[in-house]
Structures are given as structure tokens and as C-alpha cells.
Scaffold this active site. Structure first.
Site, mmCIF file in Angstrom:
data_model
loop_
_atom_site.group_PDB
_atom_site.id
_atom_site.type_symbol
_atom_site.label_atom_id
_atom_site.label_comp_id
_atom_site.label_asym_id
_atom_site.label_seq_id
_atom_site.Cartn_x
_atom_site.Cartn_y
_atom_site.Cartn_z
ATOM 1 N N ASP A 14 -5.273 4.122 -2.871
ATOM 2 C CA ASP A 14 -3.939 4.213 -3.480
ATOM 3 C C ASP A 14 -3.340 5.534 -3.012
ATOM 4 O O ASP A 14 -3.699 6.595 -3.517
ATOM 5 C CB ASP A 14 -4.047 4.166 -5.002
ATOM 6 C CG ASP A 14 -2.707 4.409 -5.681
ATOM 7 O OD1 ASP A 14 -1.680 3.942 -5.142
ATOM 8 O OD2 ASP A 14 -2.676 5.075 -6.731
ATOM 9 N N GLU A 74 -2.706 0.406 -0.510
ATOM 10 C CA GLU A 74 -1.466 0.036 -1.188
ATOM 11 C C GLU A 74 -0.269 0.556 -0.402
ATOM 12 O O GLU A 74 -0.261 1.700 0.052
ATOM 13 C CB GLU A 74 -1.444 0.603 -2.610
ATOM 14 C CG GLU A 74 -0.222 0.196 -3.403
ATOM 15 C CD GLU A 74 -0.283 0.659 -4.854
ATOM 16 O OE1 GLU A 74 0.701 1.277 -5.317
ATOM 17 O OE2 GLU A 74 -1.309 0.399 -5.507
ATOM 18 N N ASP A 149 -5.327 6.594 -10.862
ATOM 19 C CA ASP A 149 -5.170 6.430 -9.410
ATOM 20 C C ASP A 149 -6.461 5.887 -8.797
ATOM 21 O O ASP A 149 -6.432 5.152 -7.812
ATOM 22 C CB ASP A 149 -4.811 7.776 -8.764
ATOM 23 C CG ASP A 149 -3.599 8.422 -9.409
ATOM 24 O OD1 ASP A 149 -2.488 8.215 -8.909
ATOM 25 O OD2 ASP A 149 -3.769 9.115 -10.429
#
Length: 220
Positions: A14, A74, A149
Site C-alpha cells: 500500500d 495498490e 496501512d
């Protein structure tokens, strides 16, 4: 249906410019197992370029530690702040470059797709995603990280795992020339297998008359 594999390691990331999350998933057969998850803390770096250097060092260290077969990352979401988007894109690009330097295939997923894959709701919160991952991967709640996260990185890896059984669709050809170039072997093979016509003299003259007329209109 998810295709079974002997073993596969998926690294999920991420991207972030303050906190970057990651998660490592091991697949045996069709069963996923959480191996590790954590964060890359960038808050102590005031200089953006030093952050990029630290991302490079840490992602390389993670790759060398867990030896992932594939990277799921992502995609940055589109925001109003152009400078923030630019910096986030750089952070993502550095992580991807490290993976590419180790010949690791990369798949990028939109945040909406990851949330849909994990919770069935594209607008799910980070807490909802983390809670669903904890239920599906059966790890203790005590192992839940302080920063979501990390679970977002794990969610990217789990989303990629769910795509393993889906067939890939090859992009269509835009013209006959493009198709012929991509499928020359198939065309030649079929052409050789076709029976050759045995034209009489009159039929040959008719064919020449038909295909040899170049004065008429030819609309493609």
C-alpha cells in the site's frame, strides 16, 4: 475457482509518502497464510528524495527476506492535490522498480477493487478491511498492527490471491493485418491443410477477370 499451486509468495504493498504498508501472503494449494505484515515509516525524513531512497532500501530488504513470486500493489487514487499525487506516484514507482529489478511480476489494483474483493463493499473503511482479513486468515487479533496501512498492504496481496483462478482475456486485434501478424503460424497451417481447387481453363479465366479488374470502385 482458484487454481492450486505448490507454493507461491505474494507481496502486497500500500504505497504512501508518510507510512507505506506491506503484507506477505503464502499460498499452498489453495490455502492462503499470512506470513508477515508491517510498515515502512517515512515520517522521520523531511526530504522527499530521502524518503524515496528509504523506500528503495526497505522494499529491497523485504523482497530479499521473503522472496516473493509476485507483487500486488495498490494504485494511487485521484485526489485534488496534484503535488501529493505526484509524490505518491513516485513512491509507488520506486517500489515497482525494485520489484522489476528482481524480475518480479507486478499487478496493480484500484482501492475500490481491493475493498470489493475483501469485504464486498467498495466503500469499506480500513477497519472493516482489517477485520475481514483477520477473520479470513485466522490470525490473532493481538497481531493486528497499530497502523492500518499494513493490513491495506496485506489486502492487496489477498485480492491478488483471489484473482488466481480467473482466466486472462487477450486484447483483441484492431485489424486483419494485426491479426495476421500475431497468428502467422495458425494461418499458414490452416492454409496448407485446405484442399487445392482444380480449376478448368475457363474457370481460371473467370478468376483472372474477377480479381484482375482494378478499374472498378473498391470500398474497404
Amino acid at each position: 475457482m482458484i487454481q492450486p499451486v505448490k507454493e507461491k509468495i505474494i507481496l502486497g504493498i500500500d504505497p504512501g509518502t508518510t507510512i507505506m504498508g506491506y503484507g506477505v501472503l503464502r499460498i499452498r494449494g489453495t490455502k492462503p497464510e499470512m506470513v508477515a505484515m508491517g510498515i515502512i515509516d517515512l515520517r522521520k525524513f523531511a526530504n522527499h528524495y530521502l524518503k524515496l531512497r528509504h523506500i528503495h532500501q526497505r522494499v529491497l530488504s523485504i523482497i530479499e527476506s521473503y522472496l516473493p513470486d509476485e507483487l500486488a500493489i495498490e494504485a494511487p487514487f485521484f485526489g485534488k492535490n496534484v503535488q501529493s499525487m505526484l509524490k505518491l506516484g513516485r513512491a509507488q514507482g520506486v517500489a515497482m522498480a525494485v520489484a522489476l529489478s528482481r524480475d518480479i511480476p507486478i499487478t496493480e489494483y484500484a482501492p475500490l477493487k481491493i475493498k470489493m474483493a475483501i469485504t464486498g463493499n467498495g466503500q469499506a473503511s480500513k477497519e472493516q478491511v482489517a477485520d475481514m482479513l483477520q477473520r479470513m486468515l485466522h490470525f490473532p487479533k493481538d497481531d493486528m498492527p497499530a497502523f492500518m496501512d499494513a493490513t491495506d498492504g496485506l489486502a492487496a496481496a489477498y485480492c491478488h490471491f483471489l484473482q488466481m483462478g480467473r482466466p486472462t482475456v487477450e486484447k483483441g486485434c484492431r485489424s486483419w493485418k494485426e491479426f495476421a501478424t500475431k497468428n502467422a503460424d495458425r494461418i499458414n497451417q490452416r492454409g496448407n491443410n485446405l484442399p487445392q481447387p482444380n480449376h478448368t481453363t475457363n474457370e481460371k479465366e473467370d478468376l483472372v477477370a474477377t480479381h484482375g479488374d482494378t478499374d472498378g470502385d473498391n470500398h474497404e
